[in-house]
Scaffold this motif. Structure first.
Motif, PDB file in Angstrom:
ATOM      1  N   LYS A  92       0.867  -1.172   0.000  1.00 18.09           N
ATOM      2  CA  LYS A  92       0.000   0.000   0.000  1.00 18.09           C
ATOM      3  C   LYS A  92       0.909   1.229   0.000  1.00 18.09           C
ATOM      4  CE  LYS A  92      -3.810  -2.192   2.496  1.00 18.09           C
ATOM      5  NZ  LYS A  92      -4.666  -2.151   3.726  1.00 18.09           N
ATOM      6  N   LEU A  93       0.746   2.088  -0.990  1.00 19.92           N
ATOM      7  CA  LEU A  93       1.611   3.250  -1.122  1.00 19.92           C
ATOM      8  C   LEU A  93       0.845   4.530  -0.838  1.00 19.92           C
ATOM      9  CD1 LEU A  93       3.484   2.350  -4.440  1.00 19.92           C
ATOM     10  CD2 LEU A  93       4.226   1.944  -2.091  1.00 19.92           C
ATOM     11  N   GLU A  94       1.475   5.413  -0.077  1.00 17.06           N
ATOM     12  CA  GLU A  94       0.969   6.771   0.120  1.00 17.06           C
ATOM     13  C   GLU A  94       1.964   7.716  -0.561  1.00 17.06           C
ATOM     14  OE1 GLU A  94      -0.051  10.052   3.615  1.00 17.06           O
ATOM     15  OE2 GLU A  94       0.204   7.933   4.149  1.00 17.06           O
ATOM     16  N   VAL A  95       1.507   8.437  -1.566  1.00 18.51           N
ATOM     17  CA  VAL A  95       2.372   9.309  -2.355  1.00 18.51           C
ATOM     18  C   VAL A  95       2.279  10.726  -1.791  1.00 18.51           C
ATOM     19  CG1 VAL A  95       2.884  10.181  -4.660  1.00 18.51           C
ATOM     20  CG2 VAL A  95       1.964   7.859  -4.373  1.00 18.51           C
ATOM     21  N   VAL A  96       3.422  11.249  -1.326  1.00 17.00           N
ATOM     22  CA  VAL A  96       3.466  12.580  -0.718  1.00 17.00           C
ATOM     23  C   VAL A  96       4.302  13.494  -1.619  1.00 17.00           C
ATOM     24  CG1 VAL A  96       4.030  13.912   1.349  1.00 17.00           C
ATOM     25  CG2 VAL A  96       3.387  11.493   1.556  1.00 17.00           C
ATOM     26  N   GLU A  97       3.691  14.547  -2.136  1.00  9.94           N
ATOM     27  CA  GLU A  97       4.366  15.400  -3.108  1.00  9.94           C
ATOM     28  C   GLU A  97       5.069  16.593  -2.452  1.00  9.94           C
ATOM     29  OE1 GLU A  97       1.986  16.533  -6.428  1.00  9.94           O
ATOM     30  OE2 GLU A  97       1.320  14.479  -6.855  1.00  9.94           O
ATOM     31  N   PHE A  98       6.261  16.898  -2.967  1.00  9.17           N
ATOM     32  CA  PHE A  98       7.041  18.057  -2.547  1.00  9.17           C
ATOM     33  C   PHE A  98       7.457  18.826  -3.796  1.00  9.17           C
ATOM     34  CE2 PHE A  98       7.573  14.869   0.713  1.00  9.17           C
ATOM     35  CZ  PHE A  98       7.559  15.584   1.915  1.00  9.17           C
ATOM     36  N   THR A  99       7.580  20.136  -3.677  1.00 10.62           N
ATOM     37  CA  THR A  99       7.995  20.932  -4.832  1.00 10.62           C
ATOM     38  C   THR A  99       9.466  21.347  -4.750  1.00 10.62           C
ATOM     39  OG1 THR A  99       7.220  22.962  -3.754  1.00 10.62           O
ATOM     40  CG2 THR A  99       5.668  21.822  -5.206  1.00 10.62           C
ATOM     41  N   ASP A 100      10.173  20.866  -3.728  1.00 11.92           N
ATOM     42  CA  ASP A 100      11.584  21.221  -3.572  1.00 11.92           C
ATOM     43  C   ASP A 100      12.419  19.955  -3.420  1.00 11.92           C
ATOM     44  OD1 ASP A 100      10.514  20.780  -0.864  1.00 11.92           O
ATOM     45  OD2 ASP A 100      12.515  21.368  -0.213  1.00 11.92           O
ATOM     46  N   TYR A 101      13.733  20.140  -3.302  1.00 11.67           N
ATOM     47  CA  TYR A 101      14.651  19.013  -3.188  1.00 11.67           C
ATOM     48  C   TYR A 101      15.159  18.787  -1.756  1.00 11.67           C
ATOM     49  CZ  TYR A 101      15.277  19.034  -8.333  1.00 11.67           C
ATOM     50  OH  TYR A 101      15.103  18.964  -9.692  1.00 11.67           O
ATOM     51  N   VAL A 102      14.717  19.615  -0.820  1.00  9.77           N
ATOM     52  CA  VAL A 102      15.262  19.537   0.539  1.00  9.77           C
ATOM     53  C   VAL A 102      14.343  18.778   1.495  1.00  9.77           C
ATOM     54  CG1 VAL A 102      16.024  20.877   2.540  1.00  9.77           C
ATOM     55  CG2 VAL A 102      16.589  21.662   0.231  1.00  9.77           C
ATOM     56  N   GLN A 103      13.080  19.176   1.556  1.00  8.38           N
ATOM     57  CA  GLN A 103      12.158  18.586   2.526  1.00  8.38           C
ATOM     58  C   GLN A 103      11.975  17.076   2.374  1.00  8.38           C
ATOM     59  OE1 GLN A 103      10.648  19.661   5.394  1.00  8.38           O
ATOM     60  NE2 GLN A 103      12.156  21.301   5.077  1.00  8.38           N
TER      61      GLN A 103
ATOM     62  N   ASN B   6      14.160  14.883   1.826  1.00  4.27           N
ATOM     63  CA  ASN B   6      15.265  14.252   2.554  1.00  4.27           C
ATOM     64  C   ASN B   6      15.181  14.532   4.045  1.00  4.27           C
ATOM     65  OD1 ASN B   6      16.525  12.894   0.489  1.00  4.27           O
ATOM     66  ND2 ASN B   6      17.972  14.516   0.023  1.00  4.27           N
ATOM     67  N   VAL B   7      14.821  15.755   4.397  1.00  2.00           N
ATOM     68  CA  VAL B   7      14.689  16.114   5.815  1.00  2.00           C
ATOM     69  C   VAL B   7      13.629  15.236   6.480  1.00  2.00           C
ATOM     70  CG1 VAL B   7      13.962  17.921   7.424  1.00  2.00           C
ATOM     71  CG2 VAL B   7      15.463  18.495   5.501  1.00  2.00           C
ATOM     72  N   GLN B   8      12.478  15.106   5.837  1.00  2.95           N
ATOM     73  CA  GLN B   8      11.387  14.330   6.428  1.00  2.95           C
ATOM     74  C   GLN B   8      11.680  12.827   6.419  1.00  2.95           C
ATOM     75  OE1 GLN B   8       7.356  15.387   5.552  1.00  2.95           O
ATOM     76  NE2 GLN B   8       7.840  17.560   5.302  1.00  2.95           N
TER      77      GLN B   8
ATOM     78  N   LEU C 103       8.697   9.918   6.558  1.00  4.31           N
ATOM     79  CA  LEU C 103       8.516   9.184   5.318  1.00  4.31           C
ATOM     80  C   LEU C 103       9.190   7.821   5.429  1.00  4.31           C
ATOM     81  CD1 LEU C 103       9.476  11.997   2.758  1.00  4.31           C
ATOM     82  CD2 LEU C 103       7.150  11.256   3.324  1.00  4.31           C
ATOM     83  N   THR C 104       8.720   6.858   4.666  1.00  2.00           N
ATOM     84  CA  THR C 104       9.366   5.545   4.592  1.00  2.00           C
ATOM     85  C   THR C 104      10.511   5.576   3.596  1.00  2.00           C
ATOM     86  OG1 THR C 104       7.174   4.574   4.919  1.00  2.00           O
ATOM     87  CG2 THR C 104       8.944   3.081   4.294  1.00  2.00           C
TER      88      THR C 104
ATOM     89  N   ASP D 177      25.983  14.579  -1.758  1.00  2.00           N
ATOM     90  CA  ASP D 177      26.282  15.940  -1.316  1.00  2.00           C
ATOM     91  C   ASP D 177      25.384  16.332  -0.142  1.00  2.00           C
ATOM     92  OD1 ASP D 177      27.578  18.697  -1.905  1.00  2.00           O
ATOM     93  OD2 ASP D 177      25.421  19.132  -1.854  1.00  2.00           O
ATOM     94  N   PHE D 178      24.121  15.946  -0.193  1.00  2.17           N
ATOM     95  CA  PHE D 178      23.178  16.269   0.886  1.00  2.17           C
ATOM     96  C   PHE D 178      23.602  15.593   2.184  1.00  2.17           C
ATOM     97  CE2 PHE D 178      19.325  16.333   3.363  1.00  2.17           C
ATOM     98  CZ  PHE D 178      18.666  17.496   2.968  1.00  2.17           C
ATOM     99  N   ASN D 179      23.946  14.306   2.107  1.00  3.41           N
ATOM    100  CA  ASN D 179      24.397  13.589   3.301  1.00  3.41           C
ATOM    101  C   ASN D 179      25.629  14.246   3.910  1.00  3.41           C
ATOM    102  OD1 ASN D 179      22.481  11.524   3.543  1.00  3.41           O
ATOM    103  ND2 ASN D 179      23.568  10.173   2.140  1.00  3.41           N
ATOM    104  N   ALA D 180      26.572  14.635   3.042  1.00  7.13           N
ATOM    105  CA  ALA D 180      27.824  15.225   3.526  1.00  7.13           C
ATOM    106  C   ALA D 180      27.598  16.591   4.162  1.00  7.13           C
ATOM    107  CB  ALA D 180      28.817  15.347   2.372  1.00  7.13           C
TER     108      ALA D 180
END
Length: 278
Positions: A68-79, A81-83, A89-90, A102-105
């Motif tokens: 069962k998938l819940e699709v959560v939309e974001f308009t940026d590239y940061v949130q 990963n943060v969430q 998020l799963t 680069d984000f991890n670092a």
């Protein structure tokens, strides 16, 4: 008197037994509900093409696989990963491995790339010219302001003879690594999501494939120059918190995203503007 006490004790015992049975049944139901909830994967995506691809999986492949998938939309590239790092998020599906590294670092997150899905070729677009050779001296070119996509955009310009980069910098390039700039191009770094709107104000703009498509552009036919796909490291894929790469549901979702039916859907819907991973 003794009879009444005996009857009362029996009644109390029966009541306690009934209460225990009810509590046990409730606990069992709760466990089943929790088990069922565990099969729901909450996945963060950008709207185009990621949400469209994931919704195809959700509607056509996931039910038969027991997901069962819940699709959560974001308009940026940061949130996304943060969430994901915070456990809201799963998984997420919107980025390529160089951006994730680069984000991890830079942010100290511990997220892992687990399944490549598709490539969105980066392109140079303009509303003022129709051929890259017509780009005037001193022209302003908008570029993504995040480190990996900035280097990627400068490499695109270098690959097409507009600038020359210092030896060895590759996709890690910044404006300081431009060794030769014969047209004296002026670079305007912007958040990736803003690049399509910048076309009204600049001479040309290097736009990420997902935002180009979302803005109604057709990379395969409208880009002045387009990134080569062969040997391209910028394949978008499924990402999860480190340590969850082998979770059964994650493995299943990764396989579904790489299914031939998904590849056929991508080819038919995007007509070369989005390319399935090999």
């Amino acid at each position: 008197m003794k009879v009444h006490r005996l009857v009362g004790a029996v009644a109390l015992a029966l009541a306690l037994a009934a209460c225990g049975t009810s509590q046990s049944a409730t606990t069992g139901t709760g466990a089943k509900a929790a088990e069922s909830a565990d099969t729901v994967l909450k996945v963060g995506v950008n709207p185009v093409p990621h949400a469209e691809i994931l919704n195809f999986v959700k509607e056509n492949l996931a039910p038969a696989a027991g997901l069962k998938l819940e699709v959560v939309e974001f308009t940026d590239y940061v949130q996304p990963n943060v969430q994901l790092q915070e456990g809201q998020l799963t998984a997420n599906y919107f980025q390529h491995r160089p951006y994730l590294d680069d984000f991890n670092a830079s942010k100290g997150t511990k997220l892992t790339f687990v399944a490549p899905v598709h490539l969105e070729p980066l392109g140079l677009y303009s509303k003022k010219i129709t051929n890259v050779s017509a780009l005037a001296s001193g022209a302003t070119v908008a570029v993504p302001n995040d480190a990996t996509n900035l280097g990627r955009s400068l490499k695109l310009l270098a690959d097409n003879g507009l600038i020359k980069l210092k030896d060895g910098v590759g996709t890690a390039a910044t404006e300081r690594d431009v060794a030769e700039n014969p047209k004296n191009l002026q670079f305007k770094p912007l958040e990736a999501a803003q690049l399509p709107r910048s076309l009204e104000d600049v001479d040309a703009s290097v736009i990420n494939g997902n935002y180009a498509i979302e803005a109604g552009l057709k990379p395969a036919t409208q880009a002045l120059v387009l990134e080569k796909t062969e040997g391209n490291p910028y394949v978008n894929g499924l990402v999860v918190p480190a340590g969850h790469e082998k979770d059964a549901n994650v493995v299943t979702l990764g396989k579904l995203l790489q299914d031939q039916k998904v590849k056929d859907f991508i080819k038919q819907k995007y007509e070369g503007s989005v390319i399935p991973a090999a």
